[in-house]
Enzyme design. Structure first.
Site, PDB file in Angstrom:
ATOM      1  N   HIS A 203      -7.090  -4.912  -1.300  1.00 49.49           N
ATOM      2  CA  HIS A 203      -6.454  -6.202  -1.531  1.00 49.49           C
ATOM      3  C   HIS A 203      -7.209  -6.942  -2.626  1.00 49.49           C
ATOM      4  CE1 HIS A 203      -6.186  -5.107   2.761  1.00 49.49           C
ATOM      5  NE2 HIS A 203      -4.907  -5.258   2.518  1.00 49.49           N
TER       6      HIS A 203
ATOM      7  N   HIS B 178       0.826  -1.207   0.000  1.00 54.08           N
ATOM      8  CA  HIS B 178       0.000   0.000   0.000  1.00 54.08           C
ATOM      9  C   HIS B 178       0.860   1.256   0.000  1.00 54.08           C
ATOM     10  CE1 HIS B 178      -3.157  -2.792   0.737  1.00 54.08           C
ATOM     11  NE2 HIS B 178      -2.698  -3.131   1.928  1.00 54.08           N
TER      12      HIS B 178
END
Lengths: 329, 329
Positions: free
Chosen positions: B218, B56
């Site tokens: 995700h 991320h």
């Protein structure tokens, strides 16, 4: 083509509207066209103007602000801005001490910036120019006589911006610029080509297992197509191409800029940086300035470029480290 | 899979080596593992710890520094860090006034952060936690009870970081955190899925003309698959989903964060921002804080998220605007 846009012909206007909305404290768009200027008060210093085709965001509008550019001229995607547009930017940037143009070496850019320079000179604005040709990948190219100007241009913005803020004269800035561009070199690798919105498909195709070294920021051809390689091997190729140009001597001080092309995750940029750092440590190069991120992109291209600057003048390092107020430095 | 990496199992280590090499003035990696801590002197204030799976970037290591996080714990890609790892981060972050954990709402993260909290409490370190669940796209999800924690988490880092730097107590920070998370909401859209290096293929497939609303960071399923739309229509969908949650009242002050997912060019982010600004102007929402860029990515996913924060406490706006020394704010 899958892009978050509206009409392809509106992308530059709408992008700049979004940018000036977001950073309304820092910059504004001139009513005369796609020209971004800083909101700082005029202080009688040298103005710096850069620009070129759009699609390289955050270049160049992201580097407008106190301590860097006075104005950035934004052409259509991958298309030089017009002389009229550049002329308006020069007028807006002039604070009485003259204006320095920072031009990436593409034939259209050079021609149009030089026409604008002449227009401004007829209005008694003093104008100098520096042409940045840092890309060592190829001599001459699709849109270029000589080498292309790429990510190293951002380091020129930063160092000349520091000089201008400190009150250097136009002649002093021109002199430093001449020295500087000889000491900045870049080379890149592409995993995919950019898709220009009005074209609707990538500039070229690479298969799932191919990369190309030395591709330009407008998807101009590079110098070698190969099967995909690990990051360490890409780093080796690019570092040793730069070594040939610079003739590394142990203990020399350099700065490094690892630049993502638009679609390359930070994860990959940092892994590649780690590999570059290890190779330069072997060469006993002292990396005293480091920067990693998306600075001179090619829309949605996957890939990155590696820029080295030989810090032969210690003032350049000081200039690189000075705080500025811009969107993207 | 075409990525600039070496061995897939080494990506997190090598990425963090590259990151700490680049920003060695700001952060360092603890010898105990993949934990990034700031290099500031300890000052007896509350420490802030966040983290989660890697992938991320720049979250969360990019927000470690003076005025934001004390430490970020980096798990394997899309995988929660271990309790031991988080416990080491808590110990490193503790300056005697206790430690606040900022946890994105994923079951693995919550479980492991809470185990680490217990371990630290046995060592007499005071620990509080806030669970961020800003993603309004879906209730419950692949890895989540309740709503997921996404890009709004970065705003929590910033505002609590400001409080901690000002010397607020752990209780005061916990109280603000509780108020804050109710006022931060996010929703996203994906044009493609992320490819986890160790998996080697995208988490799901979208065709050349498809998008999915509400996909998680995700690649968890979203709430609707549709044919590709212009930016204006994407903005309309996301803004009005947020409106339903917030119940906009004319004249209310909000902040906005447009967050790129990793492979989305700034050009598209700014065009989308322009569309969002126009819709919120119609709603007479006063956008007093604005931020656009890659803050909470999903590796190489194409897409973006839109976060709004209702600034019901004017100190939050002050906190958002305070300068910090981090890699990526």
């Amino acid at each position: 083509m899958k892009k978050i846009i509206n009409k392809p012909e509106d992308v530059v206007k709408e992008m700049l509207d979004g940018l000036t909305f977001t950073y309304d404290g820092l910059v504004k768009k001139l009513p005369e066209g796609e020209i971004i200027v800083r909101k700082t008060a005029k202080s009688g210093k040298v103005g710096l103007v850069s620009g070129g085709g759009s699609g390289h965001e955050p270049s160049h509008a992201g580097f407008v602000g106190d301590g860097m550019l006075s104005a950035a001229v934004c052409g259509a995607v991958f298309t030089s801005p017009t002389p009229d547009q550049i002329y308006e930017a020069i007028k807006a940037a002039d604070e009485g001490a003259g204006v320095m143009l920072i031009i990436k070496n593409y034939s259209g850019d050079v021609m149009n910036f030089e026409m604008a320079k002449e227009m401004a000179e007829m209005e008694d604005i003093r104008v100098e120019e520096i042409i940045v040709d840092d890309d060592i990948a190829v001599e001459n190219s699709l849109y270029t006589q000589g080498r292309r100007g790429v990510a190293g241009t951002v380091l020129v913005h930063k160092i000349l911006g520091s000089l201008a803020r400190a009150g250097a004269t136009l002649e002093e800035i021109k002199q430093t610029a001449n020295q500087l561009v000889k000491n900045i070199k870049t080379i890149g690798v592409a995993l995919s080509a950019a898709t220009v919105p009005e074209v609707g498909k990538p500039g070229f195709e690479l298969s799932d297992n191919e990369l190309e070294y030395g591709v330009g920021i407008h998807s101009e051809p590079g110098y070698r197509l190969e099967a995909m390689k690990p990051s360490k091997e890409l780093a080796h190729e690019l570092v040793y191409k730069l070594k040939e140009e610079f003739n590394f001597m142990p203990g020399e001080k350099y700065g490094v800029l690892v630049n993502g092309m638009g679609a390359t995750p930070l994860m990959e940029q940092f892994i590649f940086t780690n590999d570059v750092a290890q190779l330069l440590a072997v060469e006993k190069i002292d990396l005293v300035f480091k920067k990693v991120g998306n600075y001179m992109t090619s829309i949605d291209m996957a890939g990155l470029s590696l820029t080295l600057i030989k810090l032969e003048d210690e003032n350049w390092l000081t200039a690189l480290n000075e705080p500025v107020k811009t969107i993207a430095w």
